[in-house]
Structure formats: C-alpha cells, structure tokens
Design an enzyme around this catalytic site. Structure first.
Site, short mmCIF file in Angstrom:
data_model
loop_
_atom_site.label_atom_id
_atom_site.label_comp_id
_atom_site.label_asym_id
_atom_site.label_seq_id
_atom_site.Cartn_x
_atom_site.Cartn_y
_atom_site.Cartn_z
N ASN A 47 0.82 -1.22 0.00
CA ASN A 47 0.00 0.00 0.00
C ASN A 47 0.85 1.27 0.00
O ASN A 47 0.33 2.37 0.13
CB ASN A 47 -0.94 0.00 1.21
CG ASN A 47 -0.20 0.17 2.53
OD1 ASN A 47 1.02 0.00 2.58
ND2 ASN A 47 -0.93 0.48 3.59
N GLU A 49 3.35 2.06 2.21
CA GLU A 49 4.01 2.37 3.48
C GLU A 49 5.48 1.93 3.41
O GLU A 49 5.81 0.92 2.81
CB GLU A 49 3.31 1.64 4.64
CG GLU A 49 1.96 2.22 4.99
CD GLU A 49 1.34 1.53 6.21
OE1 GLU A 49 2.07 0.82 6.93
OE2 GLU A 49 0.13 1.70 6.41
N ASP A 180 15.35 36.24 -13.71
CA ASP A 180 14.33 37.18 -13.24
C ASP A 180 14.99 38.17 -12.29
O ASP A 180 16.15 38.01 -11.90
CB ASP A 180 13.16 36.44 -12.56
CG ASP A 180 13.63 35.53 -11.44
OD1 ASP A 180 14.43 35.97 -10.60
OD2 ASP A 180 13.20 34.36 -11.41
N LYS A 204 10.21 39.29 -16.70
CA LYS A 204 9.14 38.35 -17.01
C LYS A 204 7.97 38.56 -16.06
O LYS A 204 8.10 39.19 -15.00
CB LYS A 204 9.64 36.90 -16.90
CG LYS A 204 9.95 36.45 -15.48
CD LYS A 204 10.41 35.01 -15.46
CE LYS A 204 10.62 34.54 -14.01
NZ LYS A 204 11.11 33.17 -13.92
N ASP A 236 12.49 23.16 -13.50
CA ASP A 236 11.48 22.12 -13.37
C ASP A 236 10.97 21.69 -14.75
O ASP A 236 11.48 20.76 -15.36
CB ASP A 236 10.34 22.61 -12.48
CG ASP A 236 9.38 21.51 -12.07
OD1 ASP A 236 9.43 20.41 -12.67
OD2 ASP A 236 8.56 21.72 -11.17
N THR A 237 10.01 22.42 -15.31
CA THR A 237 9.49 22.04 -16.63
C THR A 237 10.29 22.66 -17.77
O THR A 237 10.11 22.27 -18.92
CB THR A 237 8.01 22.45 -16.78
OG1 THR A 237 7.91 23.87 -16.59
CG2 THR A 237 7.14 21.74 -15.75
N GLY A 238 11.16 23.63 -17.45
CA GLY A 238 12.09 24.17 -18.44
C GLY A 238 11.53 25.25 -19.35
O GLY A 238 12.26 25.81 -20.17
N GLY A 239 10.24 25.57 -19.22
CA GLY A 239 9.64 26.55 -20.12
C GLY A 239 10.22 27.94 -19.99
O GLY A 239 10.51 28.60 -20.98
N THR A 240 10.41 28.39 -18.76
CA THR A 240 10.93 29.74 -18.51
C THR A 240 12.35 29.88 -19.05
O THR A 240 12.68 30.84 -19.75
CB THR A 240 10.93 30.05 -17.01
OG1 THR A 240 9.61 29.90 -16.51
CG2 THR A 240 11.40 31.47 -16.75
#
Length: 328
Positions: A47, A49, A180, A204, A236-240
């Site tokens: 489960n 654990e 940024d 941005k 993380d997702t690489g878009g920026t």
C-alpha cells in the site's frame, strides 16, 4: 574498575546513511569521506508504506542521513523522516539531515490568502522526527534557514558550477544573465566569481494561478556578441529557461550556457532544454537525473566533494563557512 578510574575520553564515530532516492550520490560522498554507507533494510509495503531498519548499532554516533527529495517527492521525504525517527529511537548522539534539494522549498510564503507555507511544514516535520541539524544546497530563498529550529548548513553550488564555466569558457566574452529580477544578487556573485563580467536579467511576468508558467518579456542589459551564462537554482518544466535562451539569442548573444543547481526536469523539460538553442545545460547531481531525462547538451557536475567536505567540518566541529571563503 571503579567508575572514578574509568576513561572518560569520548570516541567519535561518523556514520553515513542513504535513502533510496539517490544512492549514487551517497556512495560518492562516502568515497570522499573514506567511509562506507551504513547497511540498512528498506522496502515499501504493497500500500506504499515505507519500512526502514538499520543493521548496525548507532548508539552514541554522529549520523548523517542523505536523501534527495526527488520524484516521487512525498515518498522521498517520508522515507527520510522514518530514517530519522529510527535513528533517534536507536540512541544516535546527533542526527544531521542532508537534503541536497529541500522539497517544497518553492512554497516559502503565502502569495494569496488561505495558502500553506509548505517549506516550513517540512522543517517542522524533521524537527519532530528528531533531526538536530539540516544540511542543504542552494535554497530557493535563504529565509528558509530560519524555518528550522536548529543549525542549518546552507551550501552553495556556485563555486562548483563556476569552475566548469571557467574551465571551458575562459577565452569567451561572458555576460551573466539572471532569469528574473529576484536572482540579480546571485547573478552579481556569479559575475564577481567569473572576473567581473557584465550583468543582464530577464524581465518576465508570472500568473500565481498558473504554476510552472511564466512569460518572458525582454532582456534588460547588453548581451550582443557575448556568451550568456544564464543562472538559476531550480529548473522544473524548463519553459521559462527555454524562453529566456531564445530571447537572449534573438538579442544577439553569440551563445548561451545554462547553469542551475537542481535539475527537477519534469515532463517536457528535456525536450524543451534540448531544443532551445543553448550550447550547454549544466546541473549538479543534487537530484538524480535518469537516462530518460538526458539530452545532448546536458552536463552534470558532482556536488559530492562539497557535501563530503561540509560533513567532515560538522563532524570535526569545524567551520562550514570556511568552505566559501567566509561568504556563506
């Protein structure tokens, strides 16, 4: 022998334990420390654990528990908490939690009402479990150090990453670019480390209701004819970052190198970073980067020597700050 004649000279023992998320990093740290990763039994029930049991006595030992908070992140954090609890109940003298990447660090404040501050919750859970000290690398925001009621060793990956840049791009005209306005101070330290290079940053906007999405507006600063070093802590997702690389190249940069500490690399990130036009995308191994996340421009430099040196300083009651020329 009476109690009054017994030797009271304490014998210090260092023990290194590893969770299951990044065993390669733990083995490398152990090699630099000239120790072996302590044996343990760890598995998950049907489960989900998690069960952990250590196979050697830890009574009176100075123990270091290394776990990268990688996906599945909740399992990684829970496993490390359970390890700390087991060590506390086994009478370890001091427990240092080594989390190269602090899970939930991006949730360090309330942007709007009725939101959690999850980075603080993680700190509280480790304190409750029995952690005496936390060691981590490149927190998303430095104030997270204050969330834990105890010593926090905040290590910086910049010297490790910058050494690679110096080695391979010494003959190039460089410009350091912050992704940024919030990372400008870090960019200033990078520029100083690389010998006083110029600075630029990406302007941005971000909608707090849409996670992992940001609009790259424009490059502020002169990048024309230079190799831009784009620095960040987490990708993380690489878009920026992919959008920033394209904007910098459109502004006339001769090339772009991305240098970041933590490669989360969720979903489309490898494809985005591989196709954005960057010469190199540089990460440390604070998080494991599996074969499924590899792309041609990816380079990984090891954080293990730095972690090992910091662990050694803590064990010997030395100075972690000395590893960064007093600038930690």
């Amino acid at each position: 022998m009476s109690l009054s004649t017994m030797s009271t000279t304490p014998k210090k023992n260092l023990m290194l334990f590893s969770g299951r998320s990044n065993p390669e990093l733990a083995e490398e740290v152990a090699k630099h420390l000239d120790v072996t990763v302590a044996p343990e039994e760890a598995y998950s029930f049907a489960n989900g654990e998690i069960f952990v049991r250590f196979e050697e006595s830890v009574r009176g030992c100075d123990v270091f528990v290394l776990q990268s908070h990688s996906e599945p992140i909740n399992d990684s954090i829970m496993e490390q908490l359970i390890m700390v609890d087991a060590l506390k109940r086994a009478s370890a003298k001091r427990i240092t939690v080594v989390m190269p990447f602090w899970g939930y660090a991006r949730q360090d404040k309330k942007h709007r009402g009725r939101e959690p501050i999850s980075a603080r919750l993680v700190a509280d859970m480790f304190k409750t479990a029995g952690a005496d000290r936390i060691m981590t690398v490149d927190l998303h925001t430095s104030q997270i150090q204050g969330f834990f009621d105890g010593p926090v060793d905040h290590l910086f990956a910049m010297p490790v990453l910058a050494q690679h840049i110096k080695q391979y791009y010494a003959t190039e005209d460089l410009v350091v670019v912050s992704p940024d306005s919030g990372r400008v101070r870090l960019a200033e330290r990078w520029a100083e480390t690389l010998g006083g290079t110029p600075l630029a940053f990406i302007h941005k906007t971000r909608d707090p209701k849409k996670p992992n999405q940001a609009m790259v507006n424009r490059v502020v600063g002169d990048v024309e004819g230079r190799v831009a070093v784009v620095i960040d802590d987490i990708i993380d997702t690489g878009g920026t970052i992919a959008g920033a690389v394209k904007a910098i190249l459109e502004d006339g940069a001769s090339g772009v190198v991305v240098a970041a500490t933590h490669g989360v690399l969720s979903g489309p990130a490898p494809e985005r970073l591989g196709g954005c036009g960057a010469r190199e995308v540089l990460f440390t191994n604070t998080l494991p980067i599996g074969e499924d996340k590899h792309f041609d421009q990816l380079r990984v430099v090891s954080i293990a020597p730095l972690l090992a040196r910091a662990i050694h300083e803590v064990f010997e009651d030395g100075s972690v700050t000395s590893l960064f020329d007093g600038n930690a």
